[in-house]
Design a protein around this motif. Structure first.
Motif, PDB file in Angstrom:
ATOM      1  N   LEU A 214     -42.083  19.108   2.460  1.00  0.00           N
ATOM      2  CA  LEU A 214     -40.946  18.743   1.635  1.00  0.00           C
ATOM      3  C   LEU A 214     -39.703  19.752   1.745  1.00  0.00           C
ATOM      4  O   LEU A 214     -38.015  19.474   1.945  1.00  0.00           O
ATOM      5  N   ASP A 215     -39.958  20.991   2.023  1.00  0.00           N
ATOM      6  CA  ASP A 215     -38.526  22.285   2.602  1.00  0.00           C
ATOM      7  C   ASP A 215     -37.951  21.742   3.885  1.00  0.00           C
ATOM      8  O   ASP A 215     -36.860  22.143   3.620  1.00  0.00           O
ATOM      9  N   GLU A 216     -38.675  21.309   4.814  1.00  0.00           N
ATOM     10  CA  GLU A 216     -37.881  20.869   5.931  1.00  0.00           C
ATOM     11  C   GLU A 216     -36.824  19.778   5.534  1.00  0.00           C
ATOM     12  O   GLU A 216     -35.581  19.597   6.441  1.00  0.00           O
ATOM     13  N   ALA A 217     -37.643  19.020   4.487  1.00  0.00           N
ATOM     14  CA  ALA A 217     -36.485  17.950   4.440  1.00  0.00           C
ATOM     15  C   ALA A 217     -35.294  17.962   3.180  1.00  0.00           C
ATOM     16  O   ALA A 217     -34.105  17.143   4.114  1.00  0.00           O
ATOM     17  N   TYR A 218     -35.748  19.207   2.771  1.00  0.00           N
ATOM     18  CA  TYR A 218     -34.361  19.699   1.504  1.00  0.00           C
ATOM     19  C   TYR A 218     -33.311  19.884   2.646  1.00  0.00           C
ATOM     20  O   TYR A 218     -32.107  20.044   2.260  1.00  0.00           O
TER      21      TYR A 218
ATOM     22  N   GLU B 195     -32.657  19.706   6.178  1.00  0.00           N
ATOM     23  CA  GLU B 195     -32.161  18.034   6.576  1.00  0.00           C
ATOM     24  C   GLU B 195     -31.057  17.460   5.938  1.00  0.00           C
ATOM     25  O   GLU B 195     -30.345  17.128   6.333  1.00  0.00           O
ATOM     26  N   ALA B 196     -31.389  16.978   4.590  1.00  0.00           N
ATOM     27  CA  ALA B 196     -30.877  16.407   3.647  1.00  0.00           C
ATOM     28  C   ALA B 196     -29.383  16.877   3.208  1.00  0.00           C
ATOM     29  O   ALA B 196     -28.357  16.648   2.838  1.00  0.00           O
ATOM     30  N   ILE B 197     -29.232  18.645   3.301  1.00  0.00           N
ATOM     31  CA  ILE B 197     -28.052  19.352   2.126  1.00  0.00           C
ATOM     32  C   ILE B 197     -27.176  18.985   3.817  1.00  0.00           C
ATOM     33  O   ILE B 197     -26.277  19.759   3.242  1.00  0.00           O
TER      34      ILE B 197
ATOM     35  N   GLN C 242     -27.135  17.095   5.768  1.00  0.00           N
ATOM     36  CA  GLN C 242     -26.642  15.277   6.631  1.00  0.00           C
ATOM     37  C   GLN C 242     -25.103  14.612   5.770  1.00  0.00           C
ATOM     38  O   GLN C 242     -25.229  15.629   5.059  1.00  0.00           O
TER      39      GLN C 242
ATOM     40  N   GLY D 225     -23.936  12.259   4.513  1.00  0.00           N
ATOM     41  CA  GLY D 225     -24.261  10.353   4.032  1.00  0.00           C
ATOM     42  C   GLY D 225     -23.957   9.741   5.270  1.00  0.00           C
ATOM     43  O   GLY D 225     -23.609   8.800   4.541  1.00  0.00           O
ATOM     44  N   GLN D 226     -24.982  10.577   5.871  1.00  0.00           N
ATOM     45  CA  GLN D 226     -25.664   9.011   6.816  1.00  0.00           C
ATOM     46  C   GLN D 226     -26.010   8.314   5.997  1.00  0.00           C
ATOM     47  O   GLN D 226     -27.025   8.215   5.534  1.00  0.00           O
ATOM     48  N   VAL D 227     -25.547   6.409   5.850  1.00  0.00           N
ATOM     49  CA  VAL D 227     -26.442   5.595   5.220  1.00  0.00           C
ATOM     50  C   VAL D 227     -27.036   5.052   6.402  1.00  0.00           C
ATOM     51  O   VAL D 227     -25.970   4.857   7.301  1.00  0.00           O
ATOM     52  N   VAL D 228     -28.373   4.898   5.604  1.00  0.00           N
ATOM     53  CA  VAL D 228     -28.803   4.113   6.289  1.00  0.00           C
ATOM     54  C   VAL D 228     -29.204   2.576   5.650  1.00  0.00           C
ATOM     55  O   VAL D 228     -29.461   2.777   4.617  1.00  0.00           O
TER      56      VAL D 228
END
Lengths: 90, 258
Positions: free
Chosen positions: B243-247, B249-251, B253, B255-258
């Motif tokens: 989760l920490d890694e995903a967070y 990555e998210a910040i 990112q 705003g890449q919309v898939v």
């Protein structure tokens, strides 16, 4: 005029954890995200403690939990991770 | 007023503030009859009926009597009394042998009855659906709690009080506010009792109150789920790291919309 719907963005970590799920679970997760989460992302609670401060919410589909963030004003739901909640045996 | 036929329903809530214990609501007419006859003796049934009467009078009826729109404020204002009643009730329930197994065996049947609207047919389907979803979520968390509780006890050969202490310590260590978990469990139990009683009474004049109770049940069940999910994440190094890694990555990112 009503506000536009939320869009979905997925982290690589989300995709990596999602593709490990059984196909039927993947289908249920996708369906629930579209039918329940996207129309009302604030319905589902923030995680607690440090994760609440980071704005990370949790959404459940059966025994799976999807962690996500909401980005405003972009109206974007960022899917962070999906994992299987244990049943207490550890 | 048309009362739901409880003889065929064999219903029963429910779930308890698991922080204290993991026992369930005892009403003999709500337990599947086969389980009932096989596992519970006459004295137990009498005790269950007395408890069911007390819980209906002390928890359900007040919730079904306050003005619609005021249920949550009623609960907040009377939290001490509700908590005290539930603790006392749970202390009585824990003395009844095998009740947990009996109640848990009844739960799948109860959720089916809700889904098919056999309970409270006078009310809108949205109430059943919301209650069903909240109850299903709570059952999942109840199972987690019970398993965790039993697992701790078995692996450490502890008595109940020591098991609870250990479990509390684990939650506190994971950064979970035990008071918050306890309070939401108490509130959830109260609204479940109000809902199931209201549905079984099947009085359509209670529609607004039951809709409010269902909404509260949904919110409290989600609240409790977020507490236990946080516990799971923070107490599992692998999930926490993911989760920490995903967070991070998210910040990063854009705003890449898939």
């Amino acid at each position: 005029m009503s506000k536009p719907s939320y869009s979905i963005s997925k982290t690589k970590k989300y995709v990596k954890t999602f593709i490990k799920l059984p196909a039927d679970v993947q289908a249920r997760v996708d369906k629930s995200i579209n039918s329940d989460l996207v129309p009302n992302p604030y319905k589902y609670k923030l995680l607690k403690g440090q994760y609440a401060k980071l704005g990370i919410h949790t959404f459940g589909v059966d025994a799976y939990r999807i962690e996500y963030m909401i980005e405003e004003p972009e109206r974007l739901i960022k899917l962070l991770l999906v994992f299987h909640r244990s049943e207490g045996y550890r | 007023m048309r009362r739901t036929n409880t003889m065929s329903l064999n219903l029963a809530p429910l779930l308890v503030p698991q922080v204290l214990t993991h026992r369930g609501f005892p009403s003999s007419d709500m337990i599947p009859r086969k389980v009932h006859e096989a596992q519970l003796d006459k004295i137990t049934i009498e005790k269950m009926e007395a408890s069911a009467k007390a819980i209906t009078e002390n928890l359900a009826m007040p919730l079904l009597s306050v003005p619609a729109g005021s249920i949550e404020s009623y609960i907040t204002q009377n939290m001490d009394a509700i908590t005290s009643f539930e603790i006392n009730y749970l202390e009585q329930i824990t003395k009844i042998p095998d009740l947990t197994k009996t109640i848990m065996a009844a739960m799948p049947e109860i959720t089916k009855e809700l889904e098919s609207e056999k309970i409270g047919p006078a009310f809108g389907k949205d109430i059943h659906d919301t209650f069903h979803d909240a109850l299903t979520l709570e059952l999942f968390n109840e199972n987690f709690f019970t398993n965790k509780f039993l697992n701790n006890g078995i692996s450490n050969k502890l008595d109940m009080q020591a098991q609870m202490s250990l479990l509390f310590t684990e939650f506190v260590g994971a950064g979970i506010d035990i008071n918050e978990l306890f309070n939401v469990s108490v509130k959830l139990f109260a609204v479940f009792i109000g809902l199931i009683t209201g549905l079984m009474d099947n009085d359509s004049r209670q529609e607004a109150r039951l809709r409010e109770l269902a909404s509260l049940a949904s919110r409290y069940a989600e609240e409790k789920d977020s507490l236990i999910t946080t516990f799971e994440i923070t107490s599992n190094k692998e999930t926490k790291a993911e989760l920490d890694e995903a967070y991070r990555e998210a910040i990063n990112q854009a705003g890449q919309v898939v």
